[in-house]
Structure formats: structure tokens, C-alpha cells
Design a protein around this motif. Structure first.
Motif, PDB file in Angstrom:
ATOM      1  N   SER A 193       0.840  -1.359   0.125  1.00  0.00           N
ATOM      2  CA  SER A 193       0.054  -0.161  -0.028  1.00  0.00           C
ATOM      3  C   SER A 193       0.959   1.308  -0.047  1.00  0.00           C
ATOM      4  CB  SER A 193      -0.920  -0.079   1.108  1.00  0.00           C
ATOM      5  OG  SER A 193      -1.498   1.169   1.174  1.00  0.00           O
TER       6      SER A 193
ATOM      7  N   SER B 191      -6.161   9.603 -11.048  1.00  0.00           N
ATOM      8  CA  SER B 191      -5.954   8.234 -11.156  1.00  0.00           C
ATOM      9  C   SER B 191      -5.069   7.288 -10.285  1.00  0.00           C
ATOM     10  CB  SER B 191      -5.175   8.021 -12.687  1.00  0.00           C
ATOM     11  OG  SER B 191      -3.892   8.866 -12.759  1.00  0.00           O
ATOM     12  N   THR B 192      -4.218   8.313  -9.661  1.00  0.00           N
ATOM     13  CA  THR B 192      -3.391   7.604  -8.425  1.00  0.00           C
ATOM     14  C   THR B 192      -2.644   8.628  -7.702  1.00  0.00           C
ATOM     15  OG1 THR B 192      -1.877   5.768  -7.972  1.00  0.00           O
ATOM     16  CG2 THR B 192      -1.411   7.092  -9.833  1.00  0.00           C
ATOM     17  N   TYR B 193      -1.836   8.210  -6.631  1.00  0.00           N
ATOM     18  CA  TYR B 193      -1.194   8.788  -5.841  1.00  0.00           C
ATOM     19  C   TYR B 193       0.322   8.509  -5.429  1.00  0.00           C
ATOM     20  CZ  TYR B 193      -2.976   5.985  -2.088  1.00  0.00           C
ATOM     21  OH  TYR B 193      -3.240   5.038  -1.450  1.00  0.00           O
ATOM     22  N   GLN B 194       1.042   9.184  -5.180  1.00  0.00           N
ATOM     23  CA  GLN B 194       2.196   8.636  -4.263  1.00  0.00           C
ATOM     24  C   GLN B 194       2.780   9.784  -3.369  1.00  0.00           C
ATOM     25  OE1 GLN B 194       2.048   8.654  -7.725  1.00  0.00           O
ATOM     26  NE2 GLN B 194       2.880  10.477  -8.277  1.00  0.00           N
TER      27      GLN B 194
END
Length: 603
Positions: free
Chosen positions: A83, A489-492
Motif C-alpha cells: 500500500s 488516477s493515482t497518488y504517491q
């Protein structure tokens, strides 16, 4: 001191070692608890009673007591996860979390976080992780004749977020479009002889500008320039457009003219910043009125750039390189930059520029941003008063710039760090530059840089990119901000605690920065259970910061910090505690036997 006192001495030993076994047992019970910090118990000798001896007064100990329970706040090992919202702190600091519907704050090393249905970053107890929001807005404003866009500071701060720390929420799910405000190019331009493709004996410094024809199907022939840079830019609605920069070398000497005043080995290039003429919706002339919402409206007498020879030209100027091929000087001219009308009068807030864009006198030295870069205006939607960097609106109040949201700064490798409102020693217009190249008493015509001054030479200007000599002109690098609308769309999350959002339009944007806290005395923290600590007077106030700054550790995503319990050490402590307990119990049974002897003597 009698036998009964001896029994109570051993009883204190039993109680103390029993308590220590609780601490050891708690450590071993939490050997797999994430973010857990172990404890140890220290004893002290409890009490001493006065007694007599052959040598005089003396003291006899009366037992042991729990002296202190101290925490071990050393780093635990990391365990990798799948995760990206799982976080471990490598170094000092604690995550700060808030209890829902309250102002209660807690601190933890357990970084098993995740985003809930409302896109809030929480832990399994539902506590909200705290951080700073990142402000991605950039507003261009005017200040004393210069424009302001960003900061001149070269020192990069570890703080990306700003404002008051609050709950981290990925609320920028939909990314609105952003108009381009800055473009940059790094060009490798040829310094070979014969690279001057377009010449003009009357105006050698403006040959490309004169060659451009916005009314033609092809405004500039491919044979007219030695290099070209194309890049995508975006208007306020997120529509993509192509910005093109053309380069052509200026021969310093021909049969018709000679350019003097430059050191030996220097090279001059003319450049032209353009968009397709059909997309150029700038206008000039007319009278401004205002609608019910206070927006400027033209009366219909304005004329459009489209259909004129200079339609599509946004900026023109010159690049000057030294003998090593390094960019050392630059000029930049834009339409109506001097803020005057065709008659030379200062523009009022209710009057648009009416200078004829096809006349060289209408192109003057442009303004600069606070980043030291020249700026130009691109008007794709035909909005009034956004045709020149100097146009203003008022609507009965203080004059303000409508164009500030339409202005783009250009970085070709040179910055003016003096932050002057205007560039020094530049010709007042293209027409003035052409006049300087007029007929002199002796042919050929001459333009003397040393005496007339057409460049932005200043000791306060520095290059931020290199233009290298080479045989063929090529684009080495290019960049532009601005983008179309996008969906997250996503993360980091990086080592600096910055939460980046990646959108389906290809943009990656910093949205949040995690808050870390530390204390002058971690031993004073109160253990709340649930992997949480709270602040006390003994711990001192929490010191706030961000990862990788001022002694705070870095954040590592896809990892969680394990318990720092050392099982080997705990088993050793368990054995010694057990032996201590057994020894004290033996003392009690021995004293008990002795008491029975005393009682039996009485019988």
C-alpha cells in the motif's frame, strides 16, 4: 528491626519484580505491534532504618521500590507492504492525527494509513492524519512596471505546503484546466558561417519579423530560419495550442551593412515567438464599456490581428552569444508594451491600445516577470484588454490588469535578476532599432552595439541554461506549464512527505505535505494505547516540521515501522526477573520458618 520487617523487605522485592515482569510481558506481547516503543523498569533501594552496631550508628535497608519506567524510542525495523499510503518514519518525529469531531490531537509512529470513502487519510481507528495543503495557484500581477510570477529565491525550502495544518483530504479529484504561464527552451544553435537564412539590408536585426506574413497559408517558409522549437500550450479552457519559436542567425557583416560594437567571436540570433495566425484573437482600437457584471466590452470598432501581416507574432527579439557559445544577452519586444496609444499618449484604463501591429514602432521592449523573464500576451478567446502586457481596466475603481491571466513568460536561458521594471540600454522599439541601422556617412550601413545599445547587458543578469556551438541547430529541451482538465488516477508519497496526485491528463501535482512533530522530552509523553501518544507538560509542546528537514526523519512509503522490542534482551530480563522474584520468595519462606521457631520457643 525485627523478623517482621525482614519479611516486608522481601515482600517489596516480590512486588517490584512482579511489576517488572508486567513491563517485560507487555514488551513481549507487543513484539509485533507496529510503531510500538518498548519500556524498561529501573529499581531503587526503598528505605533505610537506623540501627546500632558495635562501631556506632548504622542503617539497615528495608526493601526495593520501582524507580522509573523509561521508554525506548529507538528506531524499529521496516516491513514492506503493498500500500502506497503505508508510511514509516526513518528518523525522528511522529505523525499527528486528530480525533473526528473534536480538537483532540495524538501522535503516533504507526503509519498504517489509508484513504476512506471520503478520500480522507486516516488510520484504522478513524483518526485523521494532519498535513499542509499545497497551493498550486500562480497569479501574475504588476508591480512598478514589472510583472510578478513566482519567486526569485534560489534557496529551495523543505516546506512545500503552507497555511495551517489540517486533515489530509484528496479533494482535488477533478483537476480544472490551467492556462500556460511559462515556457522554456534550451536550444543548441549553430554558429557556422552562412547560417543567416533570412536577410534584410534595411533592417538586418528584424529580418524574421519582416519576413513573417500572417495572411499567407505558410507564414514563414522553412528556408527562412535555421532552427525552430514547437511546444504545446493551453488556454484558460484547457484547449491545446502550438507555440513555435523560430531562430535565425544575423550575419554581422554583408555588402550592405555592418554591425559593430560586439566583441570578437560573438554571434547574434533573431528569434520570433508565434502561434498560428488563425488562433490569434487579439484586437486593437475601439472604446471600452462594461457590462452588468463589470466585464470590459468593446464597442465593435476594434480591429483584429487576424488578417494582418503580424497576426500570430507574440514576441520578437535577439539572442547574443559569446565566443564560447554561451548566451550572454537578450532583447525582447512585444506589441504595445510601452502602454501608449498610436499618438504616443499614455493609455487610460478604459482605452485599449490602438497601435498598428504591422508597424515596427508598435513593438517595444516588453516587461519582465519577478523571475527575470520577458513576458508576452496570448489571447485565444478574444477577451478585451488582453492584447498587450500594458493594457489595464478600471470600471470606476482602481486600475487593474485583465491581461495578467493571459500573460506567459519565456525562458530562453537568460534571467534578469536585478528585477528592474525595464531592461537597460534597449532600443525603444523595433523601429528605433531599424533607425540605428540607417545609412551612415560612409557605406556600408552600420549598427554600433557599443554606442547605440540594443541589448540587455547588465552585471545583474545571469544565464540559467547553455546554448552550445554545434554544426546543426536542434532543440535540446523544452517545457511548459498549463494543462487540460484531468481526473485523479493515482497518488504517491515521497521521502519529503509530499503527497502527489497523478491525473489522466498526464499531470502530476503536489497536493499535500505531511506534518511531523517531535518533543524535547519524549519520555514525558503519555501512552494512550492504540499506538498513540499524547502531549503532557513533561514532554513539552510539540515542535512541528516536515520530513527531511530540521532534524525530522524522512518518510518511506510502502513500509510500516515494526516494534522495536528486542526479544533476546527481553528474555534475559525475564530470566533475571524470575530469579529475583524466586530469591525474594525464598527470603519470605525463610523468615516465616524463623518466626515459627520464635513462636514455638514461647510455647
Amino acid at each position: 528491626m525485627g523478623l517482621s520487617a525482614s519479611m516486608w523487605t522481601s515482600v517489596s522485592g516480590l512486588i517490584a519484580h512482579g511489576n517488572k515482569m508486567n513491563v517485560v510481558g507487555n514488551n513481549l506481547a507487543n513484539v509485533s505491534t507496529i510503531g510500538f516503543k518498548s519500556q524498561r523498569m529501573d529499581f531503587n533501594d526503598y528505605l533505610y532504618l537506623g540501627a546500632g552496631s558495635a562501631s556506632g550508628p548504622t542503617q539497615i535497608g528495608a526493601g526495593v521500590n520501582t524507580y522509573a519506567v523509561l521508554g525506548d524510542f529507538s528506531q524499529g525495523s521496516f516491513e514492506s507492504t503493498n500500500s502506497g499510503s503505508d508510511l514509516a518514519i526513518d528518523g525522528n518525529g511522529y505523525f499527528k492525527v486528530r480525533k473526528p469531531n473534536s480538537d483532540e490531537m495524538y501522535y503516533t509512529r504507526a503509519g498504517d494509513f489509508y484513504f476512506d470513502k471520503d478520500r480522507q487519510l486516516i488510520n484504522p481507528q478513524g483518526l485523521r492524519v494532519q498535513g499542509w495543503r499545497v497551493d498550486n495557484s500562480t497569479n501574475l500581477t504588476f508591480n512598478r512596471g514589472a510583472t510578478s510570477l513566482g519567486s526569485l529565491s534560489s534557496a529551495e525550502s523543505s516546506y512545500v505546503g503552507s497555511g495551517t495544518p489540517t486533515d489530509i483530504v484528496l479533494d482535488m479529484w477533478n483537476l480544472p484546466p490551467k492556462q500556460t504561464q511559462s515556457v522554456s527552451f534550451t536550444m543548441g544553435l549553430s554558429t557556422d558561417a552562412g547560417s543567416d537564412r533570412t536577410t534584410n539590408p534595411d533592417n538586418p536585426m528584424s529580418a524574421l519579423w519582416n519576413q513573417w506574413d500572417g495572411t499567407a497559408e505558410t507564414p514563414l517558409a522553412s528556408t527562412a530560419y535555421t532552427g525552430k522549437s514547437d511546444i504545446d500550450i493551453y488556454d484558460q479552457g484547457g484547449t491545446k495550442h502550438t507555440l513555435s519559436v523560430y531562430y535565425d542567425q544575423v550575419a554581422l557583416k554583408s555588402d550592405d551593412y555592418e554591425i559593430k560594437g560586439l566583441p570578437s567571436g560573438y554571434t547574434v540570433y533573431e528569434y520570433l515567438v508565434t502561434i498560428p495566425p488563425s488562433e490569434d484573437n487579439r484586437t486593437y482600437g475601439g472604446t471600452v464599456t462594461y457590462d452588468a457584471k463589470g466585464n470590459p466590452v468593446l464597442d465593435g470598432n476594434e480591429q483584429t490581428f487576424a488578417g494582418t501581416k503580424q497576426a500570430g507574432v507574440l514576441m520578437t527579439g535577439h539572442l547574443i552569444f559569446n565566443e564560447s557559445g554561451q548566451l550572454v544577452n537578450q532583447t525582447a519586444y512585444t506589441y504595445g508594451a510601452n502602454g501608449k496609444d498610436a499618438a504616443g499618449n499614455d493609455l487610460t484604463a478604459d482605452k485599449p491600445c490602438d497601435q498598428d501591429p504591422t508597424q515596427m514602432s508598435s513593438w517595444q521592449p516588453t516587461k519582465i516577470s519577478s523571475n527575470g523573464l520577458p513576458v508576452f500576451t496570448a489571447n485565444f478567446d478574444g477577451k478585451p484588454l488582453v492584447n498587450s502586457v500594458s493594457e489595464m481596466a478600471a470600471n470606476g475603481g482602481t486600475p487593474y490588469s485583465v491581461a495578467e491571466n493571459y500573460i506567459i513568460e519565456l525562458d530562453l536561458g537568460l534571467r534578469n535578476t536585478s528585477n528592474n521594471p525595464a531592461w537597460d540600454n534597449m532600443a525603444t522599439s523595433l523601429a528605433d532599432l531599424a533607425t540605428q541601422a540607417g545609412a551612415q556617412p560612409n557605406d556600408p550601413k552600420t549598427l554600433d552595439f557599443g554606442t547605440k545599445g540594443a541589448t540587455m547587458s547588465s552585471p545583474n543578469r545571469e544565464t540559467n541554461a547553455s546554448f552550445l556551438k554545434q554544426g546543426k541547430s536542434v532543440v535540446q529541451d523544452s517545457d511548459a506549464d498549463g494543462y487540460s482538465a484531468g481526473i485523479l488516477s493515482t497518488y504517491q508519497i515521497d521521502e519529503n512527505g509530499i503527497v502527489y496526485g497523478s491525473y489522466d491528463n498526464g499531470e502530476t501535482m503536489a497536493l499535500w505535505q505531511l506534518l511531523l512533530c517531535d518533543f524535547d522530552s519524549p519520555q514525558g509523553l503519555y501512552r494512550e494505547g492504540g499506538n498513540l501518544f499524547s502531549e503532557t507538560k513533561k514532554s513539552g509542546k510539540a515542535r512541528q516540521g516536515v520530513p527531511n528537514d530540521a532534524g525530522f526523519g524522512s518518510t518511506t512509503a510502502y513500509n510500516i515501522e515494526q516494534s522495536n522490542v528486542d526479544m533476546t534482551r527481553e528474555f534475559v530480563q525475564m530470566i533475571t526477573t524470575q530469579r529475583g522474584f524466586q530469591a525474594n520468595s525464598k527470603g519470605i519462606t525463610t523468615v516465616d520458618t524463623m518466626l515459627e521457631t520464635v513462636i514455638s520457643m514461647k510455647r
